[in-house]
Design a protein around this motif. Sequence first.
Motif, PDB file in Angstrom:
ATOM      1  N   GLU A 115       8.573 -24.497   8.209  1.00 36.80           N
ATOM      2  CA  GLU A 115       8.821 -25.171   9.491  1.00 36.80           C
ATOM      3  C   GLU A 115      10.315 -25.312   9.773  1.00 36.80           C
ATOM      4  O   GLU A 115      10.750 -25.218  10.918  1.00 36.80           O
TER       5      GLU A 115
ATOM      6  N   ASP B 269      12.033 -23.770  13.241  1.00 38.56           N
ATOM      7  CA  ASP B 269      12.931 -24.525  14.127  1.00 38.56           C
ATOM      8  C   ASP B 269      14.304 -23.859  14.202  1.00 38.56           C
ATOM      9  O   ASP B 269      14.896 -23.744  15.277  1.00 38.56           O
TER      10      ASP B 269
ATOM     11  N   GLU C  13      14.120 -20.670  16.326  1.00 38.50           N
ATOM     12  CA  GLU C  13      14.083 -20.978  17.760  1.00 38.50           C
ATOM     13  C   GLU C  13      15.469 -21.384  18.258  1.00 38.50           C
ATOM     14  O   GLU C  13      15.902 -20.957  19.338  1.00 38.50           O
TER      15      GLU C  13
END
Length: 186
Positions: free
Chosen positions: A163, A167, A170
Amino acid sequence: MPHIQLPEGLPGILGPMAFSPQTTIPLNGLAEVLLRTNASESLTQGERELIASYTSRRNDCFFCSTSHGAAADYLLGRENEVVAKTWANPDTAPVSDKMKALLAIAGSVQQGGKHVTHEQITAAREQGASDRDIHDTVLIAAAFCMYNRYVDGLATWAPHDAEVYADMGEALATRGYVHYNETQPA
């Protein structure tokens, strides 16, 4: 444990960049130009990130391959698993024949610049690669060999939480490299 005293809590290249801010500007500037420029170029931002991730994976640089892989996945569609399939076998990955030829060139650059062959260049051109595509592929692969050696040569740490990379990917894809470090804790 890093080989030198780096700021705590900053993974991968972020620690060395915080340690040496004067080198951060040109390094991030180069990444910005190489990975986010596509105004009149035929390589998309996602394809550029894929080349960076693929080269980093071949260099066994976990942080760079995973963070740039996450950026490529964000841009190319995570559900397509383009990055994972490219890492597994670029010849059967769900990318264009042009990208397969360019990835072969990137793989040769990763081994050493003189490993790029005339046959690889011809194959890339036959698949529609322009001189700019070939130039940018070679430069992205060469630059990421440097970035990978910077990260791993200082024995930086890297989180293993997927995760975190999603993040990060992105953020890199949407905000870029010049401003990414400004958003990280010091």
